[in-house]
Motif scaffolding. Structure first.
Motif, PDB file in Angstrom:
ATOM      1  N   LEU A  52     -21.338  45.571 -35.590  1.00 28.98           N
ATOM      2  CA  LEU A  52     -20.194  45.738 -34.695  1.00 28.98           C
ATOM      3  C   LEU A  52     -20.608  45.549 -33.243  1.00 28.98           C
ATOM      4  CD1 LEU A  52     -17.213  46.508 -34.273  1.00 28.98           C
ATOM      5  CD2 LEU A  52     -17.912  48.907 -34.241  1.00 28.98           C
ATOM      6  N   SER A  53     -21.776  46.095 -32.865  1.00 25.43           N
ATOM      7  CA  SER A  53     -22.256  45.936 -31.494  1.00 25.43           C
ATOM      8  C   SER A  53     -22.538  44.474 -31.186  1.00 25.43           C
ATOM      9  CB  SER A  53     -23.526  46.774 -31.289  1.00 25.43           C
ATOM     10  OG  SER A  53     -23.261  48.146 -31.503  1.00 25.43           O
ATOM     11  N   LEU A  54     -23.150  43.766 -32.159  1.00 29.24           N
ATOM     12  CA  LEU A  54     -23.451  42.344 -31.946  1.00 29.24           C
ATOM     13  C   LEU A  54     -22.175  41.528 -31.818  1.00 29.24           C
ATOM     14  CD1 LEU A  54     -26.444  41.841 -34.427  1.00 29.24           C
ATOM     15  CD2 LEU A  54     -26.527  41.914 -31.929  1.00 29.24           C
ATOM     16  N   LEU A  55     -21.179  41.839 -32.656  1.00 30.82           N
ATOM     17  CA  LEU A  55     -19.910  41.116 -32.570  1.00 30.82           C
ATOM     18  C   LEU A  55     -19.202  41.399 -31.256  1.00 30.82           C
ATOM     19  CD1 LEU A  55     -18.494  41.557 -36.204  1.00 30.82           C
ATOM     20  CD2 LEU A  55     -19.350  39.459 -35.155  1.00 30.82           C
ATOM     21  N   ALA A  56     -19.327  42.632 -30.770  1.00 27.56           N
ATOM     22  CA  ALA A  56     -18.659  42.991 -29.513  1.00 27.56           C
ATOM     23  C   ALA A  56     -19.265  42.267 -28.327  1.00 27.56           C
ATOM     24  CB  ALA A  56     -18.728  44.505 -29.297  1.00 27.56           C
ATOM     25  N   VAL A  57     -20.585  42.108 -28.337  1.00 29.48           N
ATOM     26  CA  VAL A  57     -21.251  41.500 -27.183  1.00 29.48           C
ATOM     27  C   VAL A  57     -21.348  39.983 -27.311  1.00 29.48           C
ATOM     28  CG1 VAL A  57     -23.652  41.518 -27.993  1.00 29.48           C
ATOM     29  CG2 VAL A  57     -23.152  41.940 -25.576  1.00 29.48           C
ATOM     30  N   PRO A 110     -19.097  37.478 -27.491  1.00 28.15           N
ATOM     31  CA  PRO A 110     -18.333  36.668 -26.523  1.00 28.15           C
ATOM     32  C   PRO A 110     -18.955  36.654 -25.131  1.00 28.15           C
ATOM     33  CG  PRO A 110     -16.849  38.038 -27.818  1.00 28.15           C
ATOM     34  CD  PRO A 110     -18.231  38.505 -28.124  1.00 28.15           C
ATOM     35  N   ALA A 111     -19.456  37.802 -24.676  1.00 30.76           N
ATOM     36  CA  ALA A 111     -20.089  37.853 -23.354  1.00 30.76           C
ATOM     37  C   ALA A 111     -21.349  37.000 -23.332  1.00 30.76           C
ATOM     38  CB  ALA A 111     -20.414  39.299 -22.984  1.00 30.76           C
ATOM     39  N   LEU A 112     -22.141  37.052 -24.412  1.00 31.69           N
ATOM     40  CA  LEU A 112     -23.348  36.236 -24.471  1.00 31.69           C
ATOM     41  C   LEU A 112     -23.009  34.749 -24.482  1.00 31.69           C
ATOM     42  CD1 LEU A 112     -25.463  38.247 -27.080  1.00 31.69           C
ATOM     43  CD2 LEU A 112     -25.730  38.196 -24.591  1.00 31.69           C
ATOM     44  N   LEU A 113     -21.948  34.384 -25.201  1.00 34.82           N
ATOM     45  CA  LEU A 113     -21.540  32.986 -25.256  1.00 34.82           C
ATOM     46  C   LEU A 113     -21.089  32.489 -23.881  1.00 34.82           C
ATOM     47  CD1 LEU A 113     -20.888  30.398 -26.816  1.00 34.82           C
ATOM     48  CD2 LEU A 113     -18.658  31.391 -27.379  1.00 34.82           C
ATOM     49  N   VAL A 114     -20.246  33.275 -23.216  1.00 36.71           N
ATOM     50  CA  VAL A 114     -19.765  32.883 -21.887  1.00 36.71           C
ATOM     51  C   VAL A 114     -20.918  32.827 -20.892  1.00 36.71           C
ATOM     52  CG1 VAL A 114     -18.293  33.551 -19.954  1.00 36.71           C
ATOM     53  CG2 VAL A 114     -17.435  33.750 -22.282  1.00 36.71           C
ATOM     54  N   THR A 115     -21.855  33.789 -20.986  1.00 40.07           N
ATOM     55  CA  THR A 115     -23.006  33.790 -20.081  1.00 40.07           C
ATOM     56  C   THR A 115     -23.892  32.574 -20.303  1.00 40.07           C
ATOM     57  OG1 THR A 115     -22.986  36.220 -20.038  1.00 40.07           O
ATOM     58  CG2 THR A 115     -24.995  35.127 -19.316  1.00 40.07           C
ATOM     59  N   ALA A 116     -24.112  32.231 -21.576  1.00 37.11           N
ATOM     60  CA  ALA A 116     -24.917  31.039 -21.877  1.00 37.11           C
ATOM     61  C   ALA A 116     -24.252  29.774 -21.351  1.00 37.11           C
ATOM     62  CB  ALA A 116     -25.138  30.935 -23.384  1.00 37.11           C
ATOM     63  N   LEU A 117     -22.937  29.677 -21.520  1.00 34.96           N
ATOM     64  CA  LEU A 117     -22.221  28.513 -21.001  1.00 34.96           C
ATOM     65  C   LEU A 117     -22.276  28.467 -19.478  1.00 34.96           C
ATOM     66  CD1 LEU A 117     -19.064  28.428 -23.319  1.00 34.96           C
ATOM     67  CD2 LEU A 117     -20.997  26.845 -23.326  1.00 34.96           C
ATOM     68  N   SER A 127     -15.824  42.396 -23.364  1.00 31.82           N
ATOM     69  CA  SER A 127     -16.827  42.425 -24.433  1.00 31.82           C
ATOM     70  C   SER A 127     -18.007  43.302 -24.061  1.00 31.82           C
ATOM     71  CB  SER A 127     -17.300  41.010 -24.763  1.00 31.82           C
ATOM     72  OG  SER A 127     -17.856  40.387 -23.630  1.00 31.82           O
ATOM     73  N   VAL A 128     -18.396  43.331 -22.785  1.00 33.24           N
ATOM     74  CA  VAL A 128     -19.463  44.240 -22.364  1.00 33.24           C
ATOM     75  C   VAL A 128     -19.019  45.693 -22.530  1.00 33.24           C
ATOM     76  CG1 VAL A 128     -20.760  45.069 -20.369  1.00 33.24           C
ATOM     77  CG2 VAL A 128     -20.601  42.623 -20.811  1.00 33.24           C
ATOM     78  N   ASN A 129     -17.782  45.991 -22.166  1.00 33.26           N
ATOM     79  CA  ASN A 129     -17.265  47.352 -22.359  1.00 33.26           C
ATOM     80  C   ASN A 129     -17.262  47.740 -23.834  1.00 33.26           C
ATOM     81  OD1 ASN A 129     -16.699  48.845 -20.052  1.00 33.26           O
ATOM     82  ND2 ASN A 129     -14.832  47.712 -19.613  1.00 33.26           N
ATOM     83  N   LEU A 130     -16.824  46.831 -24.702  1.00 38.79           N
ATOM     84  CA  LEU A 130     -16.795  47.119 -26.136  1.00 38.79           C
ATOM     85  C   LEU A 130     -18.203  47.331 -26.687  1.00 38.79           C
ATOM     86  CD1 LEU A 130     -14.083  44.575 -27.373  1.00 38.79           C
ATOM     87  CD2 LEU A 130     -13.858  47.049 -27.172  1.00 38.79           C
ATOM     88  N   ALA A 131     -19.144  46.500 -26.231  1.00 36.74           N
ATOM     89  CA  ALA A 131     -20.519  46.643 -26.697  1.00 36.74           C
ATOM     90  C   ALA A 131     -21.117  47.974 -26.245  1.00 36.74           C
ATOM     91  CB  ALA A 131     -21.363  45.480 -26.183  1.00 36.74           C
ATOM     92  N   VAL A 132     -20.848  48.372 -25.004  1.00 32.03           N
ATOM     93  CA  VAL A 132     -21.342  49.647 -24.499  1.00 32.03           C
ATOM     94  C   VAL A 132     -20.752  50.801 -25.294  1.00 32.03           C
ATOM     95  CG1 VAL A 132     -21.223  51.211 -22.528  1.00 32.03           C
ATOM     96  CG2 VAL A 132     -21.860  48.833 -22.184  1.00 32.03           C
ATOM     97  N   SER A 133     -19.465  50.747 -25.591  1.00 35.34           N
ATOM     98  CA  SER A 133     -18.826  51.806 -26.374  1.00 35.34           C
ATOM     99  C   SER A 133     -19.404  51.884 -27.780  1.00 35.34           C
ATOM    100  CB  SER A 133     -17.318  51.553 -26.449  1.00 35.34           C
ATOM    101  OG  SER A 133     -16.740  51.561 -25.164  1.00 35.34           O
TER     102      SER A 133
END
Length: 275
Positions: free
Chosen positions: A17-22, A24-31, A261-267
């Motif tokens: 769940l944590s990986l799925l939450a983060v 999108p943020a990782l994808l956008v950051t990589a792009l 997505s960062v907020n969701l991953a932190v939660s």
């Protein structure tokens, strides 16, 4: 037969769940990091009519100057995200140390609290607006310093509240009785036991950093993030949103995806740590 605790069974699901939450943020950051190399056109090159519809070599259409929206999107995110990450690390790290020191040394804590009250009461955006308008040469460095000054005091009080319970534990009191130095107590005894708070605050400060950097860019303050960063794209193309909505929606969604997505991953991480 050895039984399995329910938390042992659920922990892989929490990690997924944590990986799925983060993700999108990782994808956008990589792009954003690889964007300038992936962009089909130069970010400043006009390739068509202003606010042109998607198609004809422009997947997301064109902006107010006829530039490719996709190329600007890929080119304009790295500075914003990097500045936000630097703000998050500096604010969280300094606030953590200040909060722990304030608990371990109450006299120093009283001075820290007195000195930080001003920055808590003054709105951060107002302070940034006043300083960067009167001192435009400060640029990104000035913005980061101001974000540190306005963000660390409030964050330090959160760390102080979390460190209060740790500081009264037996092993910390034993270390104090043994005459251990303040740096040893801070970095070896207390901070390692604040991992959950540290991670949570790091994620939250990153989101706040995005808000501050985007706001400064949106207000046209001199932050040297480039003319095509996401916040500037939203501001400059708002007048033509009905003609080509993607000129505004694409950068807005990029900022929102990273923040949410960062907020969701932190939660999700916080729940896993508590359980």
């Amino acid at each position: 037969m050895i039984g399995l605790h329910s938390s042992d069974i659920a922990s892989p699901a929490r990690r997924r769940l944590s990986l799925l939450a983060v993700a999108p943020a990782l994808l956008v950051t990589a792009l954003a990091a690889l964007g300038p190399m992936l962009a089909p056109h130069s970010a400043e090159e006009a390739i068509g009519m202003p606010f042109g519809d998607p198609g004809g070599g422009a997947v997301l259409g064109t902006d107010r100057l006829g530039r490719d929206v996709l190329s600007q999107l890929l080119d304009g995110g790295w500075g914003l995200l990097l500045s936000s990450a630097v703000i998050a690390v500096l604010v969280t790290g300094s606030a953590c140390v200040l909060g722990v020191v304030a608990v371990l040394r109450p006299r120093i804590g009283a001075v820290i609290e007195l000195g930080t009250d001003f920055f808590i009461l003054l709105p951060a955006v107002l302070g940034i607006l006043l300083v960067l308008t009167s001192w435009p040469e400060a640029g990104s460095v000035g913005l980061i310093v101001l974000a540190l000054l306005f963000g660390a005091p409030y964050c330090a009080r959160i760390f102080a509240a979390a460190a209060a319970g740790v500081a009264t534990s037996g092993y910390v009191e034993s270390a104090q009785a043994a005459g251990e130095s303040l740096p040893y107590l801070v970095f070896r005894e207390v901070i390692p036991n604040l991992r959950e708070v540290l991670t949570t605050q790091l994620g939250l400060r990153f989101v706040v950093g995005i808000y501050l950097v985007a706001t400064a860019s949106f207000l046209n303050l001199p932050t040297t993030l480039g003319a095509s960063n996401w916040a500037v794209m939203v501001r400059d193309n708002a007048s033509g949103m009905l003609l080509n909505p993607w000129a505004v929606l694409a950068p807005s969604l990029a900022i929102a995806i990273v923040a949410v997505s960062v907020n969701l991953a932190v939660s999700a991480f916080g729940r896993g740590e508590r359980e």
